[in-house]
Design an enzyme around this catalytic site. Structure first.
Site, short mmCIF file in Angstrom:
data_model
loop_
_atom_site.label_atom_id
_atom_site.label_comp_id
_atom_site.label_asym_id
_atom_site.label_seq_id
_atom_site.Cartn_x
_atom_site.Cartn_y
_atom_site.Cartn_z
N LYS A 131 -1.47 37.36 -32.54
CA LYS A 131 -2.51 37.55 -31.30
C LYS A 131 -3.62 38.57 -32.01
O LYS A 131 -3.31 39.34 -32.71
CB LYS A 131 -1.84 38.02 -30.19
CG LYS A 131 -2.54 37.89 -28.91
CD LYS A 131 -2.32 36.54 -28.11
CE LYS A 131 -3.08 36.21 -27.18
NZ LYS A 131 -2.62 34.95 -26.42
N ASP A 171 -8.41 32.78 -25.71
CA ASP A 171 -7.16 33.53 -24.52
C ASP A 171 -8.45 33.98 -23.42
O ASP A 171 -9.48 33.45 -23.44
CB ASP A 171 -6.48 34.40 -25.16
CG ASP A 171 -5.38 35.00 -24.15
OD1 ASP A 171 -4.29 34.26 -23.93
OD2 ASP A 171 -5.39 36.08 -23.58
P1 NDP Z 1 -9.96 32.80 -18.88
O1 NDP Z 1 -10.62 34.00 -19.41
O2 NDP Z 1 -10.62 31.80 -18.83
O3 NDP Z 1 -9.78 33.40 -17.15
C1 NDP Z 1 -9.09 34.51 -16.73
C2 NDP Z 1 -8.96 34.65 -15.36
O4 NDP Z 1 -7.98 35.59 -14.87
C3 NDP Z 1 -10.06 34.96 -14.75
O5 NDP Z 1 -10.22 34.32 -13.53
C4 NDP Z 1 -10.02 36.47 -14.40
O6 NDP Z 1 -10.95 37.07 -13.74
C5 NDP Z 1 -8.66 36.55 -14.25
N1 NDP Z 1 -8.37 38.11 -14.68
C6 NDP Z 1 -8.42 38.31 -16.17
N2 NDP Z 1 -8.13 39.66 -16.13
C7 NDP Z 1 -7.67 39.91 -14.80
C8 NDP Z 1 -7.18 41.27 -14.66
N3 NDP Z 1 -6.98 42.29 -15.26
N4 NDP Z 1 -6.93 41.26 -12.96
C9 NDP Z 1 -7.03 40.15 -12.34
N5 NDP Z 1 -7.44 39.05 -12.80
C10 NDP Z 1 -7.83 38.86 -13.99
O7 NDP Z 1 -8.58 33.05 -19.41
P2 NDP Z 1 -7.49 32.05 -19.52
O8 NDP Z 1 -7.56 31.18 -18.24
O9 NDP Z 1 -7.49 31.31 -20.87
O10 NDP Z 1 -6.06 32.71 -19.61
C11 NDP Z 1 -5.48 33.13 -18.32
C12 NDP Z 1 -4.06 33.78 -18.61
O11 NDP Z 1 -3.17 32.49 -19.37
C13 NDP Z 1 -3.89 34.80 -19.38
O12 NDP Z 1 -2.57 35.76 -19.45
C14 NDP Z 1 -3.61 34.21 -20.88
O13 NDP Z 1 -2.97 35.00 -21.83
C15 NDP Z 1 -2.89 32.94 -20.65
N6 NDP Z 1 -2.71 31.92 -21.41
C16 NDP Z 1 -3.85 31.27 -21.82
C17 NDP Z 1 -3.91 30.30 -22.71
C18 NDP Z 1 -5.02 29.30 -23.14
O14 NDP Z 1 -4.78 28.37 -23.95
N7 NDP Z 1 -6.26 29.76 -22.65
C19 NDP Z 1 -2.39 29.75 -23.34
C20 NDP Z 1 -1.21 30.44 -22.73
C21 NDP Z 1 -1.39 31.46 -21.79
P3 NDP Z 1 -12.50 37.80 -13.94
O15 NDP Z 1 -13.35 36.85 -14.26
O16 NDP Z 1 -12.69 38.68 -12.88
O17 NDP Z 1 -11.97 38.65 -15.16
O1 2IT Z 2 -1.07 32.67 -25.19
C1 2IT Z 2 -1.40 31.56 -25.70
O2 2IT Z 2 -0.33 30.86 -26.06
C2 2IT Z 2 -2.95 31.39 -26.06
N1 2IT Z 2 -3.87 32.14 -25.63
C3 2IT Z 2 -3.14 29.86 -26.85
C4 2IT Z 2 -2.91 30.18 -28.34
C5 2IT Z 2 -3.26 29.31 -29.15
O3 2IT Z 2 -3.08 29.25 -30.50
O4 2IT Z 2 -3.71 28.09 -28.77
#
Ligand code: NDP
Ligand code: 2IT
Length: 451
Positions: A131, A171
C-alpha cells in the site's frame, strides 16, 4: 472479559507490536484483530509458531518514504510525503492501492498494507500485499496541480515498482485521473509500456469492470451471506456511506438486485432519501462527484432529500449496511443502533470501517458481518485480472470479467465458511477471512525459507 482462551498470548504479542511500532494506532488495531483469530489457530498448528510467521508477517519487507515537491498554479512550492509499504511478496508481486488524503501517515498505510496481504491471498490470485500514498489533498486542486503532484510522486516511486515487482492502483483520492498521470510519467521514465499500475483507462490497458469491481464485489459477498439465511437484496433497505468509487457502484449493484439504497455521505454529512437513490439519481451523483467534484449535500437540494450535517448514516433504519467511506466510521454505539433498528447484514466496502467495539456488537448479535478484507476484495481481484490481461496483451469482455469477479467473491465466501463456521453453525467471517487469508501466505513463507 475476553472469551479468547489465548488472551495472554495475544496480549504479549500485541505488547511487542505496540513497542516496535509506537503510535501507529490503526496498525495496532488491524494486527490485533488478526492476532485474536490467528493465535488460537497457530497454537493448534505449531509449524507456524516455530517459524514465527505471525511476527514476520507483521513486519513490512520494505518501507519506502520519500519527498514529493510540487508547484501549484500560483507558483508556490509545496512538499508532501510519499510512501510505499512493501508488506509481503511470498505469493506474488506486492499489490495494493495508493491513497492521497491529508490524514495519510505511516500507521494508516501499514494497517492497509497488512490487511492487503490477507485480502490478496483470499482472492485466490497470485498477489502479495502493499500500500502507499501521500498526505497530499487532491480536494480543491486543479487538474494541472494534481498532474504535477502525480508526476513528482512517480518520479521517485518508479524506481521501486514494476509489473513483476510491485503494482499500485487507486484508493481514497486516487481514481482514473491520477492513475493516468502516474502511468504517463512511469512510461516516460522507463520507456516501456507495461501493466505497472491497475485501474488504467480502457484504451490503454485497463480492464472492463475494474471501476465497478469493489462495490459490485461487496454486494456479491453480501448476497452470499444473505443466502446462508435464505434471503437476498429484494425489497430490502440499504444504507451506504461514502459517495466515491466504492459507494457509487455498491449503490448501483444493490439497486439492480432490488434493494432501495437510502443514504450516501461524505466527510461533511449524509443525505437521506427515503424514496431511494435510483439509477437516474445515481448518474447525477456520479457526475457531481467524478466530474464536478462537488459535495454530497448538493443532492439534498436537487432531490428534496434530507441532509444531516456532521453525522454518519448509521442512525437510519436499514436491513443491510454497506460502509464504503473510510476506517473507523462505525463505532460501538453506532453498531448497537444499527442492530437495534433491525440491521442484520454489514458488508464492508471500506477497509476497517468498524471499530473493534462495533465488531464485538455484530459478533455478539450474530448478524451477518463481512469484514473488508473479504467483502471488498473484488477490487484488487479485478486488478489481478487486469494484470493477467496485460501480460497476455488481450482484453476480456465485460461479461467475462464480471463473471470471474462473481466467481471469486463466491469462492472467498466459501473459504470464510470453511474456516469460520463455529460449533453452533454461526459463521464468524472475521475468523474465516483471517485464517483463510493466512494459510496460503504462511505456507509459502515456510516453503521459501527464512527470508
Ligand atoms: P474515493 O476517494 O472515491 O471516495 C471516498 C469517499 O469516502 C468520499 O465520499 C469521501 O468523502 C469519504 N471519506 C474519505 N475519508 C473520509 C473520512 N475521513 N471521513 C468521512 N468520509 C470520508 O475512495 P474509494 O471509494 O476508492 O474508497 C473508499 C473506501 O474503500 C476506502 O476505505 C478504501 O480503502 C476502500 N477500498 C477501495 C477500493 C478501490 O478499489 N477503490 C478497494 C477496496 C477498498 P470526502 O469527499 O468528503 O473526502
Ligand atoms: O484496498 C484495496 O484493496 C484497494 N484499494 C485496491 C487495490 C488494488 O490493487 O486494486
Amino acid at each position: 472479559m475476553s472469551n479468547n482462551p489465548f488472551q495472554q498470548q495475544v496480549d504479549e504479542f500485541m505488547a511487542k507490536i505496540k513497542a516496535k511500532n509506537a503510535g501507529e494506532l490503526e496498525f495496532h488495531q488491524a494486527v490485533m484483530e488478526v492476532a485474536e483469530s490467528l493465535i488460537p489457530f497457530i497454537e493448534e498448528n505449531p509449524k507456524y509458531k516455530h517459524a514465527k510467521i505471525l511476527e514476520r508477517i507483521a513486519e513490512p519487507e520494505r518501507v519506502i518514504l520519500f519527498r514529493v515537491p510540487w508547484m501549484d498554479d500560483k507558483g508556490e512550492i509545496h512538499i508532501n510525503k510519499g510512501y510505499r509499504i512493501e508488506m509481503n511478496s511470498a505469493i506474488g508481486p506486492y499489490k495494493g492501492g495508493l491513497r492521497f488524503h491529508p490524514t495519510v501517515n505511516l500507521g494508516i498505510l501499514k494497517f492497509l498494507a497488512f490487511e492487503q496481504v490477507f485480502k490478496n491471498s483470499l482472492t485466490t490470485l497470485p498477489m502479495g500485499g502493499g500500500k502507499g500514498g501521500s498526505d497530499f489533498d487532491p480536494k480543491g486542486k486543479t487538474d494541472n496541480e494534481v498532474m504535477r503532484f502525480c508526476q513528482s510522486f512517480m518520479m521517485e516511486l518508479f524506481r521501486h515498482i514494476g509489473p513483476n515487482t510491485d503494482v499500485p492502483a487507486g484508493d481514497i483520492g486516487v481514481g482514473g485521473r491520477e492513475i493516468g498521470f502516474m502511468f504517463g510519467m512511469y512510461r516516460r521514465l522507463k520507456n516501456e509500456f507495461t501493466g505497472v499500475l491497475t485501474g488504467k483507462g480502457l484504451d490503454w490497458g485497463g480492464s472492463l469492470i475494474r471501476p465497478e469491481a469493489t462495490g459490485y464485489g461487496q454486494v456479491y459477498f453480501a448476497q452470499e451471506m444473505l443466502a446462508t439465511r435464505k434471503t437476498d437484496f429484494k425489497g430490502k433497505i440499504a444504507t451506504v456511506s461514502g459517495s466515491g468509487n466504492v459507494a457509487q457502484f455498491a449503490t448501483q449493484k444493490a439497486t439492480e438486485l432490488g434493494a432501495k439504497v437510502v443514504t450516501l455521505s461524505d466527510s461533511e454529512g449524509y443525505v437521506y432519501d427515503p424514496a431511494g437513490i435510483d439509477a437516474e439519481k445515481l448518474a447525477w451523483v456520479m457526475h457531481l462527484k467524478n466530474v464536478k467534484r462537488g459535495r454530497i449535500k448538493e443532492y439534498a437540494q436537487k432531490y428534496k432529500a434530507d441532509y444531516v450535517d456532521g453525522k454518519r448514516p448509521w442512525e437510519v433504519k436499514c436491513d443491510i449496511a454497506l460502509p464504503s467511506a473510510t476506517q473507523n466510521e462505525i463505532n460501538g454505539d453506532e453498531a448497537k443502533l444499527l442492530v437495534k433498528n433491525g440491521c442484520y447484514c454489514v458488508s464492508e466496502g471500506a477497509n476497517m470501517p468498524s471499530t473493534p467495539e462495533a465488531i464485538s456488537v455484530y459478533i455478539d448479535s450474530k448478524i451477518l458481518y463481512g469484514p473488508g478484507k473479504a467483502a471488498n476484495a473484488g477490487g484488487v481481484a479485478t486488478s489481478g485480472l487486469e494484470m493477467s490481461q496485460n501480460s497476455m496483451r488481450m482484453a476480456w469482455s465485460r461479461e467475462e470479467v464480471d463473471q470471474k469477479l462473481h466467481t471469486i467473491m463466491v469462492n472467498i465466501h466459501k473459504n470464510c465458511v470453511k474456516w469460520g463456521t463455529e460449533q453452533d453453525g454461526f459463521i464468524n467471517y472475521v475468523r474465516g477471512a483471517n485464517i483463510g487469508g493466512f494459510v496460503k501466505v504462511a505456507d509459502a513463507m515456510i516453503a521459501q525459507g527464512l527470508i
